[in-house]
Write an enzyme that holds these catalytic residues in place. Sequence first.
Site, short mmCIF file in Angstrom:
data_model
loop_
_atom_site.label_atom_id
_atom_site.label_comp_id
_atom_site.label_asym_id
_atom_site.label_seq_id
_atom_site.Cartn_x
_atom_site.Cartn_y
_atom_site.Cartn_z
N LYS A 45 -59.32 131.41 49.87
CA LYS A 45 -58.99 130.07 50.37
C LYS A 45 -58.81 129.07 49.23
CE LYS A 45 -62.42 130.41 53.74
NZ LYS A 45 -63.24 129.81 54.80
N LYS A 47 -60.77 127.50 47.50
CA LYS A 47 -61.62 126.31 47.56
C LYS A 47 -63.01 126.64 47.04
CE LYS A 47 -62.58 126.22 52.62
NZ LYS A 47 -62.46 125.40 53.84
N1 C2G Z 1 -64.08 122.06 62.54
C1 C2G Z 1 -63.97 121.23 63.65
N2 C2G Z 1 -63.81 119.91 63.48
C2 C2G Z 1 -63.76 119.37 62.24
C3 C2G Z 1 -63.89 120.20 61.11
C4 C2G Z 1 -64.05 121.55 61.28
O1 C2G Z 1 -64.02 121.72 64.80
N3 C2G Z 1 -63.59 118.02 62.12
C5 C2G Z 1 -64.25 123.50 62.75
C6 C2G Z 1 -63.10 124.31 62.14
O2 C2G Z 1 -61.98 124.33 63.04
C7 C2G Z 1 -63.74 125.69 62.01
C8 C2G Z 1 -65.22 125.35 61.72
O3 C2G Z 1 -65.41 123.97 62.11
O4 C2G Z 1 -63.66 126.41 63.25
C9 C2G Z 1 -65.57 125.51 60.25
O5 C2G Z 1 -64.67 124.70 59.50
P1 C2G Z 1 -64.39 125.13 57.97
O6 C2G Z 1 -65.67 125.32 57.27
O7 C2G Z 1 -63.36 124.20 57.43
O8 C2G Z 1 -63.75 126.59 58.18
P2 C2G Z 1 -62.45 127.17 57.46
O9 C2G Z 1 -62.47 126.81 56.02
O10 C2G Z 1 -61.30 126.78 58.30
O11 C2G Z 1 -62.72 128.77 57.51
O12 C2G Z 1 -61.91 133.25 58.74
C10 C2G Z 1 -61.85 131.91 59.17
C11 C2G Z 1 -62.18 130.97 58.04
O13 C2G Z 1 -63.36 131.37 57.37
C12 C2G Z 1 -62.34 129.56 58.58
#
Ligand code: C2G
Length: 132
Positions: A45, A47
């Site tokens: 990712k 990040k």
């Molecule tokens: N999320 C949310 N609302 C936000 C921010 C995040 O509902 N304002 C949700 C995201 O959609 C995700 C979860 O919280 O379902 C975790 O977000 P992230 O840590 O940003 O996950 P991400 O980097 O998208 O990793 O294999 C899948 C990946 O690992 C997902």
Amino acid sequence: MRRVITYGTFDLLHYGHINLLRKAKQYGDYLIVALSTDEFNWEAKHKRSYFSYEQRKMLVESVRYVDLVIPEENWEQKVSDLHEYHIDVFVMGDDWKGKFDYLKEQGADVVYLPRTPQVSTTQIKQNLSNIF
Ligand code: C2G
């Protein structure tokens, strides 16, 4: 017992994450979070999380809706996770809508939940860097 799984980095744990975890838990009785490792975050990712995997794991484990935290080390593990943990429901925020529909073939329900508006880890970092 209906078992639910979700995946993510959950860095700088915020109320958007908590909303997701709370809603995911409503789909079953047992919620597993597959938490992205630092290596997966960087390699897949591009990040770097503010908190390390161990720090993020401790935070996510402390959330009342979460029953188990496992490492997310690659994109491919989702299929084997569904079988290994006897998952009934796979839940993700709708920024991932459609990306994991293939998991339905493994017998799991796939649910995309609306993201919580106006909050994100990136936004938090940007806002803080503007203040200090
Ligand atoms: N999320 C949310 N609302 C936000 C921010 C995040 O509902 N304002 C949700 C995201 O959609 C995700 C979860 O919280 O379902 C975790 O977000 P992230 O840590 O940003 O996950 P991400 O980097 O998208 O990793 O294999 C899948 C990946 O690992 C997902």
